[in-house]
Motif scaffolding. Sequence first.
Motif, PDB file in Angstrom:
ATOM      1  N   MET A  90       0.772  -1.293  -0.025  1.00  0.00           N
ATOM      2  CA  MET A  90       0.008   0.070  -0.166  1.00  0.00           C
ATOM      3  C   MET A  90       1.026   1.255   0.019  1.00  0.00           C
ATOM      4  SD  MET A  90      -2.874  -1.416   0.239  1.00  0.00           S
ATOM      5  CE  MET A  90      -4.080  -0.321   0.585  1.00  0.00           C
ATOM      6  N   LEU A  91       0.968   2.103  -1.105  1.00  0.00           N
ATOM      7  CA  LEU A  91       1.878   3.072  -1.067  1.00  0.00           C
ATOM      8  C   LEU A  91       0.856   3.998  -0.926  1.00  0.00           C
ATOM      9  CD1 LEU A  91       3.668   1.958  -4.405  1.00  0.00           C
ATOM     10  CD2 LEU A  91       4.366   1.634  -1.916  1.00  0.00           C
ATOM     11  N   GLY A  92       0.533   4.619   0.315  1.00  0.00           N
ATOM     12  CA  GLY A  92      -0.302   5.494   0.815  1.00  0.00           C
ATOM     13  C   GLY A  92       0.060   6.835   0.296  1.00  0.00           C
ATOM     14  N   GLU A  93       1.156   7.449   0.277  1.00  0.00           N
ATOM     15  CA  GLU A  93       1.678   8.730  -0.151  1.00  0.00           C
ATOM     16  C   GLU A  93       1.156   8.934  -1.596  1.00  0.00           C
ATOM     17  OE1 GLU A  93       5.670   6.204  -0.260  1.00  0.00           O
ATOM     18  OE2 GLU A  93       3.574   6.136   0.633  1.00  0.00           O
ATOM     19  N   PHE A  94       1.096   7.906  -2.431  1.00  0.00           N
ATOM     20  CA  PHE A  94       0.616   8.052  -3.980  1.00  0.00           C
ATOM     21  C   PHE A  94      -0.811   7.386  -4.135  1.00  0.00           C
ATOM     22  CE2 PHE A  94       5.186   6.915  -3.523  1.00  0.00           C
ATOM     23  CZ  PHE A  94       5.864   8.140  -4.375  1.00  0.00           C
ATOM     24  N   GLY A  95      -1.452   7.048  -2.989  1.00  0.00           N
ATOM     25  CA  GLY A  95      -2.680   6.710  -3.250  1.00  0.00           C
ATOM     26  C   GLY A  95      -2.772   5.242  -4.007  1.00  0.00           C
ATOM     27  N   VAL A  96      -1.683   4.457  -4.258  1.00  0.00           N
ATOM     28  CA  VAL A  96      -1.568   3.378  -4.922  1.00  0.00           C
ATOM     29  C   VAL A  96      -1.389   2.050  -4.282  1.00  0.00           C
ATOM     30  CG1 VAL A  96      -0.014   2.460  -6.793  1.00  0.00           C
ATOM     31  CG2 VAL A  96      -0.743   4.721  -7.033  1.00  0.00           C
ATOM     32  N   GLU A  97      -2.100   1.054  -4.792  1.00  0.00           N
ATOM     33  CA  GLU A  97      -1.936  -0.358  -4.146  1.00  0.00           C
ATOM     34  C   GLU A  97      -1.182  -1.244  -5.396  1.00  0.00           C
ATOM     35  OE1 GLU A  97      -4.422  -4.044  -2.369  1.00  0.00           O
ATOM     36  OE2 GLU A  97      -5.510  -2.235  -3.037  1.00  0.00           O
ATOM     37  N   VAL A  98      -0.331  -2.023  -4.954  1.00  0.00           N
ATOM     38  CA  VAL A  98       0.232  -2.689  -5.967  1.00  0.00           C
ATOM     39  C   VAL A  98       0.326  -4.443  -5.197  1.00  0.00           C
ATOM     40  CG1 VAL A  98       2.324  -3.568  -6.993  1.00  0.00           C
ATOM     41  CG2 VAL A  98       2.159  -1.137  -6.641  1.00  0.00           C
ATOM     42  N   TRP A  99      -0.357  -5.217  -5.926  1.00  0.00           N
ATOM     43  CA  TRP A  99      -0.738  -6.559  -5.284  1.00  0.00           C
ATOM     44  C   TRP A  99      -0.284  -7.531  -6.081  1.00  0.00           C
ATOM     45  CZ3 TRP A  99      -6.411  -9.029  -4.899  1.00  0.00           C
ATOM     46  CH2 TRP A  99      -6.361 -10.222  -4.251  1.00  0.00           C
ATOM     47  N   THR A 100       0.640  -8.590  -5.712  1.00  0.00           N
ATOM     48  CA  THR A 100       0.889  -9.668  -6.968  1.00  0.00           C
ATOM     49  C   THR A 100       0.588 -10.956  -6.155  1.00  0.00           C
ATOM     50  OG1 THR A 100       2.803  -8.334  -7.639  1.00  0.00           O
ATOM     51  CG2 THR A 100       3.153 -10.679  -7.953  1.00  0.00           C
ATOM     52  N   GLY A 106      -4.923   3.188  -8.195  1.00  0.00           N
ATOM     53  CA  GLY A 106      -4.924   4.190  -7.617  1.00  0.00           C
ATOM     54  C   GLY A 106      -4.125   5.059  -8.135  1.00  0.00           C
ATOM     55  N   GLY A 107      -4.278   6.266  -7.876  1.00  0.00           N
ATOM     56  CA  GLY A 107      -3.287   7.230  -8.438  1.00  0.00           C
ATOM     57  C   GLY A 107      -3.478   7.355 -10.034  1.00  0.00           C
ATOM     58  N   GLY A 108      -4.664   7.124 -10.734  1.00  0.00           N
ATOM     59  CA  GLY A 108      -4.955   7.318 -11.938  1.00  0.00           C
ATOM     60  C   GLY A 108      -4.464   5.940 -12.605  1.00  0.00           C
ATOM     61  N   LEU A 109      -4.243   5.097 -12.071  1.00  0.00           N
ATOM     62  CA  LEU A 109      -3.816   3.681 -12.681  1.00  0.00           C
ATOM     63  C   LEU A 109      -4.624   2.770 -12.400  1.00  0.00           C
ATOM     64  CD1 LEU A 109      -0.026   3.735 -11.560  1.00  0.00           C
ATOM     65  CD2 LEU A 109      -0.960   4.506 -13.730  1.00  0.00           C
ATOM     66  N   ASP A 110      -4.954   1.892 -13.205  1.00  0.00           N
ATOM     67  CA  ASP A 110      -5.636   0.498 -13.215  1.00  0.00           C
ATOM     68  C   ASP A 110      -5.030  -0.569 -14.237  1.00  0.00           C
ATOM     69  OD1 ASP A 110      -7.553  -1.385 -12.535  1.00  0.00           O
ATOM     70  OD2 ASP A 110      -9.325  -0.068 -13.317  1.00  0.00           O
ATOM     71  N   LYS A 111      -4.016  -1.006 -13.879  1.00  0.00           N
ATOM     72  CA  LYS A 111      -3.263  -2.098 -14.998  1.00  0.00           C
ATOM     73  C   LYS A 111      -2.964  -3.294 -14.200  1.00  0.00           C
ATOM     74  CE  LYS A 111      -0.555   0.007 -17.874  1.00  0.00           C
ATOM     75  NZ  LYS A 111      -0.309   0.213 -19.016  1.00  0.00           N
ATOM     76  N   THR A 112      -3.020  -4.343 -14.926  1.00  0.00           N
ATOM     77  CA  THR A 112      -2.701  -5.714 -14.573  1.00  0.00           C
ATOM     78  C   THR A 112      -1.611  -6.227 -15.570  1.00  0.00           C
ATOM     79  OG1 THR A 112      -4.920  -6.108 -13.865  1.00  0.00           O
ATOM     80  CG2 THR A 112      -3.675  -8.009 -14.311  1.00  0.00           C
ATOM     81  N   PHE A 113      -0.614  -6.872 -14.902  1.00  0.00           N
ATOM     82  CA  PHE A 113       0.386  -7.507 -15.647  1.00  0.00           C
ATOM     83  C   PHE A 113       0.727  -8.933 -15.239  1.00  0.00           C
ATOM     84  CE2 PHE A 113       1.602  -2.966 -14.544  1.00  0.00           C
ATOM     85  CZ  PHE A 113       2.087  -2.582 -15.687  1.00  0.00           C
ATOM     86  N   HIS A 114       1.024  -9.606 -16.359  1.00  0.00           N
ATOM     87  CA  HIS A 114       1.338 -11.092 -15.927  1.00  0.00           C
ATOM     88  C   HIS A 114       2.418 -11.440 -16.074  1.00  0.00           C
ATOM     89  CE1 HIS A 114      -3.030 -11.002 -17.686  1.00  0.00           C
ATOM     90  NE2 HIS A 114      -3.157 -11.216 -16.543  1.00  0.00           N
ATOM     91  N   SER A 115       2.836 -12.584 -15.325  1.00  0.00           N
ATOM     92  CA  SER A 115       4.260 -12.978 -15.281  1.00  0.00           C
ATOM     93  C   SER A 115       4.084 -14.608 -15.219  1.00  0.00           C
ATOM     94  CB  SER A 115       5.114 -12.602 -13.848  1.00  0.00           C
ATOM     95  OG  SER A 115       4.946 -11.286 -14.057  1.00  0.00           O
ATOM     96  N   LEU A 116       4.875 -15.445 -15.882  1.00  0.00           N
ATOM     97  CA  LEU A 116       4.816 -16.751 -15.780  1.00  0.00           C
ATOM     98  C   LEU A 116       5.416 -17.655 -14.612  1.00  0.00           C
ATOM     99  CD1 LEU A 116       5.253 -17.742 -19.562  1.00  0.00           C
ATOM    100  CD2 LEU A 116       3.183 -17.584 -18.327  1.00  0.00           C
ATOM    101  N   THR A 117       6.313 -17.013 -13.891  1.00  0.00           N
ATOM    102  CA  THR A 117       7.048 -17.579 -12.828  1.00  0.00           C
ATOM    103  C   THR A 117       7.165 -16.586 -11.475  1.00  0.00           C
ATOM    104  OG1 THR A 117       9.189 -16.785 -13.216  1.00  0.00           O
ATOM    105  CG2 THR A 117       8.565 -18.620 -14.190  1.00  0.00           C
ATOM    106  N   TRP A 118       7.019 -17.131 -10.286  1.00  0.00           N
ATOM    107  CA  TRP A 118       7.242 -16.130  -9.174  1.00  0.00           C
ATOM    108  C   TRP A 118       8.332 -15.346  -9.037  1.00  0.00           C
ATOM    109  CZ3 TRP A 118       4.061 -14.359  -5.829  1.00  0.00           C
ATOM    110  CH2 TRP A 118       4.605 -13.710  -4.543  1.00  0.00           C
TER     111      TRP A 118
END
Length: 135
Positions: free
Chosen positions: A63-73, A95-107
């Motif tokens: 939770m990057l509160g100072e930017f109003g952004v959450e990043v969850w993997t 948050g922060g004007g972002l709404d994106k999803t990225f995909h990865s094949l490995t951890w």
Amino acid sequence: MPRLSPISRPPAPAGGYEPCPIDPDYDRSYILDDSGVPVRVYDYGVHARWASFEGKGWQIRDMLGEFGVEVWTYFSGWASLRNDDPPVFRTVVKGGGLDKTFHSLTWSEAEDKHRRVIEKVRKTIPTVAERKVSN
């Protein structure tokens, strides 16, 4: 980048769990083995219990509160029957004007993607305080 801790799994009931079979022609559900390799399962209960307990350890949430952004993997645990694509790890940015999803094949790819997304947010997104000042 805190990795979430898995919740302790309670002991199975004395008679075991009732089977909840998945029709192989209907759905492709996966869990991860101890080394993070996807393994297809054919029982909804196995999938749900793994996601509720061990699966929590295969998640990172910042939770990057100072930017109003959450990043969850996290591991999605599902793959479509429409194609042969494998199950993926998802990194979601909101948050922060972002709404994106990225995909990865490995951890390891997913952990690296998570780290790079956080770096990018910190370099390019104005903080909540900066946005208030500019309005």
